[in-house]
Scaffold this active site. Structure first.
Site, PDB file in Angstrom:
ATOM      1  CG  HIS A   1      -0.211   0.509   2.701  1.00  0.00           C
ATOM      2  ND1 HIS A   1       0.333  -0.827   2.787  1.00  0.00           N
ATOM      3  CD2 HIS A   1      -0.437   1.183   3.286  1.00  0.00           C
ATOM      4  CE1 HIS A   1       1.293  -0.412   4.377  1.00  0.00           C
ATOM      5  NE2 HIS A   1       0.858   1.016   4.402  1.00  0.00           N
TER       6      HIS A   1
HETATM    7  C1  UD1 Z   1      -2.244   5.407   6.548  1.00  0.00           C
HETATM    8  C2  UD1 Z   1      -0.665   5.481   6.648  1.00  0.00           C
HETATM    9  C3  UD1 Z   1       1.190   4.741   6.654  1.00  0.00           C
HETATM   10  C4  UD1 Z   1      -0.531   3.309   7.022  1.00  0.00           C
HETATM   11  C5  UD1 Z   1      -1.846   3.222   6.521  1.00  0.00           C
HETATM   12  C6  UD1 Z   1      -2.010   1.759   6.853  1.00  0.00           C
HETATM   13  C7  UD1 Z   1      -0.189   8.277   6.689  1.00  0.00           C
HETATM   14  C8  UD1 Z   1       0.275   9.178   6.072  1.00  0.00           C
HETATM   15  N1  UD1 Z   1       0.036   7.184   6.451  1.00  0.00           N
HETATM   16  O1  UD1 Z   1      -1.725   5.381   4.526  1.00  0.00           O
HETATM   17  O2  UD1 Z   1       2.076   5.128   7.520  1.00  0.00           O
HETATM   18  O3  UD1 Z   1       0.948   2.328   6.620  1.00  0.00           O
HETATM   19  O4  UD1 Z   1      -2.002   3.973   6.426  1.00  0.00           O
HETATM   20  O5  UD1 Z   1      -3.308   1.458   6.553  1.00  0.00           O
HETATM   21  O6  UD1 Z   1      -0.976   8.510   8.263  1.00  0.00           O
HETATM   22  N2  UD1 Z   1      -8.888   4.945   2.637  1.00  0.00           N
HETATM   23  C9  UD1 Z   1     -10.130   4.191   2.326  1.00  0.00           C
HETATM   24  N3  UD1 Z   1     -11.172   4.096   3.569  1.00  0.00           N
HETATM   25  C10 UD1 Z   1     -10.625   4.668   4.784  1.00  0.00           C
HETATM   26  C11 UD1 Z   1      -9.392   5.059   4.409  1.00  0.00           C
HETATM   27  C12 UD1 Z   1      -8.194   5.107   3.342  1.00  0.00           C
HETATM   28  O7  UD1 Z   1     -11.132   4.252   1.327  1.00  0.00           O
HETATM   29  O8  UD1 Z   1     -10.753   4.076   5.909  1.00  0.00           O
HETATM   30  C13 UD1 Z   1      -8.273   5.008   0.616  1.00  0.00           C
HETATM   31  C14 UD1 Z   1      -8.918   6.730   0.844  1.00  0.00           C
HETATM   32  O9  UD1 Z   1      -9.346   6.463  -0.890  1.00  0.00           O
HETATM   33  C15 UD1 Z   1      -7.959   7.377   1.071  1.00  0.00           C
HETATM   34  C16 UD1 Z   1      -7.122   6.585   0.584  1.00  0.00           C
HETATM   35  O10 UD1 Z   1      -6.989   5.126   1.601  1.00  0.00           O
HETATM   36  O11 UD1 Z   1      -7.573   9.059   0.258  1.00  0.00           O
HETATM   37  C17 UD1 Z   1      -5.369   6.615   1.594  1.00  0.00           C
HETATM   38  O12 UD1 Z   1      -5.545   7.172   2.870  1.00  0.00           O
HETATM   39  P1  UD1 Z   1      -4.818   7.456   4.191  1.00  0.00           P
HETATM   40  O13 UD1 Z   1      -5.206   7.447   5.251  1.00  0.00           O
HETATM   41  O14 UD1 Z   1      -4.528   9.220   3.739  1.00  0.00           O
HETATM   42  O15 UD1 Z   1      -3.329   7.006   4.220  1.00  0.00           O
HETATM   43  P2  UD1 Z   1      -3.263   5.329   3.726  1.00  0.00           P
HETATM   44  O16 UD1 Z   1      -1.965   5.053   2.390  1.00  0.00           O
HETATM   45  O17 UD1 Z   1      -3.915   4.472   3.974  1.00  0.00           O
END
Ligand code: UD1
Length: 387
Positions: free
Chosen positions: A212
């Site tokens: 991811h």
């Molecule tokens: C975050 C953490 C990362 C961790 C990861 C674990 C930061 C900078 N990154 O990354 O260190 O390893 O979590 O999972 O904080 N999304 C959904 N549903 C959700 C959450 C996210 O669909 O419940 C999708 C959305 O499109 C979102 C994208 O995932 O924009 C990224 O989510 P985000 O929380 O920004 O970062 P992660 O990639 O999950």
């Protein structure tokens, strides 16, 4: 009474908060009053809600419901909403874990209000400042008052950066506390019936995959060679892939899903193939990877959890902030060398992999050590102690 707000927001936070909260509530009810804040950084049931049930985490006292956004939007939204909570609750301490956006956002709010900041899993450094988590780690530790480290390298990094040694406590790893606790629960309660059936259909040797990191999945030029290698590998050994929503979106956008199977197609034999799941709950995923012949990942936490159970782990990153997993544990860095990945998968299948042990203090009792430090009468530090 010491009032502590514990902050969790993203999937890898929940397993670190759970054991700390359990110990504080059970062993220090007259000394520490914990409150739980969920920032809402992760919000899908499989990324967040299911973890609360499975990991025995009580309902949060506050859910800030910030959701997704750019780094600035997400960090800012957490800060604005968390500041209101702190002003209302007036905690003595704020405890943050790990390195996600929720960690730095809550940390900044706490420090600017003069609240003692506690960082669990402090001091880890990948040395790679293109990683958002590395910025979060450096910035959080720059303002932390009490540091808890998971490995000696974490302590060394903090001391090298000039932190006072009496503020740095090497306690082991709360995520391993949680892992041992959950293994026991799993042995009593079992996984979901669907997962039990699925695993029963797998051959003895299978691999688990998670992927991811933005540096692996956000651009086609990075993701495509990884998917090609995984397709080849999955012709030799089935690869089970619970897929983060970020990765799923990129796979679809770049048209890289062909040949991947989903659980609904699983009437076919499971001897090989790349099998795509939605994100799984903690227990179902643990039930899968704990018996895997090998794990392929770019996650931070899984490098450590596989080390604790001595399962060969091939990490699709050029560096790691968790070097003890390479030195003592069962982890190996693969970087972007997909031929190396193919080769190492084959060696593990042939029974060849480096000998591995379990790092110091990864014994399931880190949370007790943390609670002991936090509950000591002299613990509440004056603010701006070394500002
Ligand atoms: C975050 C953490 C990362 C961790 C990861 C674990 C930061 C900078 N990154 O990354 O260190 O390893 O979590 O999972 O904080 N999304 C959904 N549903 C959700 C959450 C996210 O669909 O419940 C999708 C959305 O499109 C979102 C994208 O995932 O924009 C990224 O989510 P985000 O929380 O920004 O970062 P992660 O990639 O999950």
């Amino acid at each position: 009474m010491i009032k502590i707000i514990l902050v969790a927001g993203a999937r890898p936070n929940f397993m670190k908060i759970a054991p700390v909260l359990r110990v504080l509530r059970q062993d220090y009810p007259d000394r520490i009053a914990p409150l739980l804040v969920h920032t809402g950084q992760h919000y899908d049931r499989n990324m967040s809600g299911s973890f609360f049930d499975e990991l025995d985490i009580p309902r949060p006292d506050y859910n800030l419901e910030v959701g997704s956004g750019s780094h600035a939007q997400q960090t800012a939204a957490i800060m604005v909403r968390f500041e209101e909570v702190c002003i209302q609750e007036k905690p003595d301490m704020v405890l943050v874990v790990g390195d996600v956006n929720s960690t730095i956002a809550a940390g900044l709010v706490a420090k600017k209000l003069g609240i003692c900041l506690v960082h669990v899993e402090a001091g880890l450094r990948s040395g790679d400042r293109t990683m958002p988590e590395e910025i979060n780690r450096l910035a959080t530790d720059a303002i932390t008052d009490i540091f808890f480290t998971t490995e000696k390298h974490g302590t060394d990094n903090l001391l090298r950066e000039g932190k006072p040694s009496e503020a740095v406590h090497f306690v082991g790893h709360v995520m391993i506390d949680n892992l041992f606790y959950q293994l026991e629960i799993l042995s009593k309660n079992g996984p979901s019936p669907e997962m039990k059936r699925f695993k029963a259909g797998l051959p003895r040797q299978y691999a688990c995959l998670t992927l991811h990191r933005p540096s692996n999945v956000d651009r086609r030029k990075d993701l495509e060679p990884i998917v090609q290698a995984l397709q080849d590998i999955s012709q030799k050994i089935p690869v089970v892939f619970p897929c983060h929503p970020r990765t799923r979106a990129r796979l679809e956008e770049f048209g890289l899903m062909s040949g991947m199977r989903e659980p609904k197609d699983l009437s076919m034999p499971l001897e090989k193939g790349l099998i795509l799941f939605p994100p799984l709950g903690y227990d179902d995923f643990l039930y899968l990877w704990k018996d895997a012949a090998q794990v392929l990942t770019d996650s931070g936490g899984l490098q450590e959890e596989t080390t604790a159970l001595r399962i060969p782990c091939l990490t699709l990153r050029e560096n790691t902030e968790r070097p003890v997993t390479l030195e003592a544990g069962s982890n190996m860095l693969i970087g972007r060398d997909m031929d190396l990945l193919r080769k190492k998968v084959e060696s593990i299948l042939a029974g060849e992999f480096k000998p591995s042990g379990v790092p110091e203090l990864w014994d399931g009792h880190a949370s007790q050590r943390i609670a002991q430090v936090l509950s000591a009468p002299e613990v509440v530090l004056p603010t701006s102690r070394y500002a």
